[in-house]
Design an enzyme around this catalytic site. Structure first.
Site, mmCIF file in Angstrom:
data_model
loop_
_atom_site.group_PDB
_atom_site.id
_atom_site.type_symbol
_atom_site.label_atom_id
_atom_site.label_comp_id
_atom_site.label_asym_id
_atom_site.label_seq_id
_atom_site.Cartn_x
_atom_site.Cartn_y
_atom_site.Cartn_z
ATOM 1 N N GLU A 193 42.485 46.657 41.240
ATOM 2 C CA GLU A 193 41.357 47.678 41.444
ATOM 3 C C GLU A 193 40.962 46.708 42.855
ATOM 4 O OE1 GLU A 193 37.475 49.506 39.271
ATOM 5 O OE2 GLU A 193 37.903 47.405 38.986
ATOM 6 N N ASP A 220 41.089 44.241 37.069
ATOM 7 C CA ASP A 220 39.620 44.770 37.386
ATOM 8 C C ASP A 220 39.026 44.129 38.455
ATOM 9 O OD1 ASP A 220 37.368 46.444 36.189
ATOM 10 O OD2 ASP A 220 36.714 44.608 36.003
#
Length: 702
Positions: free
Chosen positions: A377, A341
């Site tokens: 990401e 993330d």
């Protein structure tokens, strides 16, 4: 209540491994803190009483001891004595019972008491405790599937949301690791051709008090504090060590089904938030080591994540925690990869994102972590944080440009053909220069963050009122199109168009080069009623609605059909990028050709045309210039993909080729399940209805 026990046997122990390690005879405890003047290990009894044990052994700022009488199930924490000067970034407070950053299981709950936020107030009884676990588990003959990227189909899902309402899963298992591994769920995934599940955060996380006060919860879980522990709420058992066992059993079951387990991990920040947040672990252990502090005002934190803090991934001990966590999940929990993330945050050195950062270097040379799937990401919310295509060669990336381009094409935006062609063929412009292959592009159109597929074609605007932020939260520019009416409608024309648009997007996703990722429920038309940010909605709004499996059976069958087409034909999942010219071992065969609807090859003027709605793509399977995993030459049928994003039908002329055999229909997005029996001869024309995709196949040359 504090007590001491002079009879408790305490040995020096060792500085490594960090955390609590049970070896069958006793437990070694180890905690890093460079700022501490003294550290106490606190053993918490079931009645809540506390026994404090000074850790007198210190090696390289690691405080440690071995307790031969401590066994699995023991609850514990730490108290760190040291300077408290927030203005200087120093936040030691021995009144805080601190959780172990290396804790492998946690028990209890945070009750929101003011002591968690206030200096000098004891948090015992108001915070969770860390628990010693027994690491033994019978993995039997477990072996990771190790599916190559080009053969991978990822299914992003949520442990609780996937199973909370599934009628085939026993009620006591719904919302749990055991429920996710239930045969009914695995069979559904296998029917879709899924080879990997990407689980939204399962590291132990904290529910934000501000959400709890509003009757909401941190459903997504991007609020981690336990980087080595599976989240306890997702277990069907209450015994903390049983949570670990249940997670391992889930992984073993997925592996038996040939499905990999990828974890969405959140190393960019922690649950302690900004300078006003609770002190539960890192802040009280060594604030300046674990966090990136503001250069001008160390009382504050640098925030590249939008959460109030950023983990200090430049500090050697913080980097060690991240790497130890990753290795633990691979070696002890047998997971197959990670999706990072806001990965750009981990690569920031002084300020800018740096491909030569220490984090990338450590991952590259690690013999364990470097061998599993690594998905970035590739952005954060800081300056210069959007880094799609810029990660090192070992990494794959969520391709945000793929998402945006496919959305734009199918909603009819002009002049997207060139970009659409790049995304359809694996985004060589983003990945080839770093030695990566098409599989480096994790292709997705929807994910947990944003509209579901059903909502993408049903709403122009977000509808997030239920989140309590006056609809200010969530992305406002969604590249969505409601097909003429905002939200629910009974207009049969609009409903048919929306259904076709869902099929168009699913077919494009699964037939593009690269690694496709489905968001859970898109295969059955899951809706969040226009909410594009359900991070706080732990309810039927965000959970899978399994009644849709029957209600939208045609869409489910369509998804299975396209997935099977991809898995059957290697021309849709090439390991290498297209050459765009005759291939070496089949002199007159093209691997790809771009054609106008009239059947001639595209020119520069065609690519630059403002119309940009119709495109034919020839994929030559007669000789794919790459061997399979066993070194065998790959030969496949050839395909013709006829894309029409126009609001009217387009006539396509089927081109002649080296072999003038007929083209047969393989997939038609105007049909509810995609079936078609159309046959077209070379040179003939065929009308492709508005906003649809027709896939034709020609048998390989004899």
């Amino acid at each position: 209540m504090e007590r001491s026990d002079a009879s408790l046997d305490v040995w020096p122990g060792s500085a490594y491994p960090l955390g609590a390690t049970y070896d069958g005879g006793g437990t070694n405890f180890s905690l890093f803190s460079e700022v501490a003047d003294a550290v106490e290990l606190c053993l918490i009894a079931r009645d809540g009483t506390e026994t404090r044990i000074p850790l007198d052994e210190v090696d390289g700022y690691v405080w440690h001891a071995y307790l031969p009488t401590v066994t699995p199930g023991q609850r514990y924490g730490f108290r760190v004595h040291g300077p408290h000067d927030p203005a200087a970034g120093l936040r030691c407070d021995p009144s805080k019972l601190l959780l172990d950053p290396y804790g492998k299981a946690f028990d209890g709950a945070f009750d929101g008491d003011s002591s968690l936020y206030t200096f000098g107030e004891d948090t015992l009884g108001h915070t969770m405790t860390t628990v010693v676990i027994n690491p033994y588990f019978d993995w039997a003959a477990d072996r990771p599937p190790r599916t190559p990227y080009h053969e991978t189909l990822i299914y992003e899902t949520h442990v609780k949301g996937m199973t909370a309402t599934n009628p085939e899963v026993p009620e006591e298992l719904r919302g749990t690791y055991a429920g996710l591994a239930h045969p009914a769920v695995i069979e559904h995934l296998r029917s879709l051709g899924v080879t990997a599940v990407e689980l939204m955060p399962v590291h132990q996380f904290m529910h934000d008090q501000i959400l709890l006060d509003q009757g909401l919860r941190n459903y997504w879980g991007y609020n981690t504090f336990g980087f080595l522990a599976p989240h306890a709420e997702y277990s069907s058992v209450t015994k903390p060590s049983g949570v670990v066992t249940e997670f391992k059993a889930m992984v073993r079951t997925f592996h038996e089904a040939g499905i990999e387990v990828i974890l969405d991990v959140v190393y960019n920040h922690t649950a302690e938030g900004d300078h006003r947040g609770p002190t539960i672990a890192f802040r009280g252990i060594d604030n300046a080591a674990y966090y990136r502090l503001d250069d001008e005002d160390p009382e504050l934190y640098k925030d590249y994540t939008g959460t109030g803090n950023s983990l200090g991934a430049r500090h050697p001990h913080t980097l060690q925690l991240i790497m130890d966590s990753l290795r633990y999940w691979v070696t002890e929990m047998h997971v197959d990869g990670f999706r990072f993330d806001l990965a750009s945050t981990l690569a920031r050195e002084l300020h800018d994102v740096d491909r030569l950062s220490a984090f990338f270097d450590l991952v590259q040379q690690d013999p364990v972590v470097s061998q599993v799937k690594l998905i970035a990401e590739p952005w954060d919310v800081g300056e210069g944080g959007y880094q799609v295509g810029n990660f090192p060669g070992l990494w794959t990336e969520w391709n945000g440009k793929y998402r945006d381009t496919v959305r734009d094409y199918w909603r009819g935006q002009p002049s997207t053909l060139g970009e659409f062609a790049s995304r359809l063929t694996g985004s060589s412009d983003l990945y080839e220069a770093t030695g990566r292959r098409p599989g480096a592009s994790i292709n997705f159109v929807t994910a947990h963050d944003g509209f579901t597929l059903a909502d993408l074609v049903s709403y122009d605007e977000k509808h997030n009122a239920a989140n309590g932020e006056d609809n200010r939260d969530g992305e406002s520019h969604n590249r969505s199109w409601n097909c003429g009416v905002e939200g629910p409608t009974d207009d049969p024309g609009i409903l048919a168009l929306r259904a076709r648009q869902r099929r168009n997007i699913l077919a494009t996703l699964l037939l593009s080069q690269g690694t496709p990722m489905l968001a859970h429920g898109d295969e059955m038309g899951r809706t969040q009623q226009g909410n594009n940010n359900v991070y706080c909605q732990d309810s039927t709004l965000s959970w899978m609605d399994w009644t849709l499996l029957d209600a939208n059976a045609d869409l489910v069958e369509f998804t299975r059909r396209v997935s099977a087409l991809r898995s059957t034909h290697p021309v849709f999942r090439r390991r290498r990028f297209f050459a765009g010219r005759p291939v070496r071992d089949a002199e007159h065969s093209r691997d790809i050709a771009w054609l106008t609807p009239s059947g001639r090859e595209m020119t520069t003027a065609d690519w630059d045309s403002a119309f940009g709605k119709g495109l034919a793509v020839y994929l030559g399977g007669d000789a794919i210039p790459e061997p399979d995993q066993r070194g065998r030459r790959v030969v496949d049928d050839s395909f013709l993909l006829l894309f029409n994003a126009h609001d009217d039908a387009l006539e396509f002329t089927v081109p002649h080729g080296e072999v003038d055999s007929p083209w047969t229909g393989e997939l038609d997005t105007t049909a509810p399940t995609g079936g078609t029996d159309v046959v077209v001869a070379p040179g003939d024309s065929i009308a492709v209805p508005s906003r649809s995709l027709l896939v034709l196949r020609r048998d390989r040359m004899p």
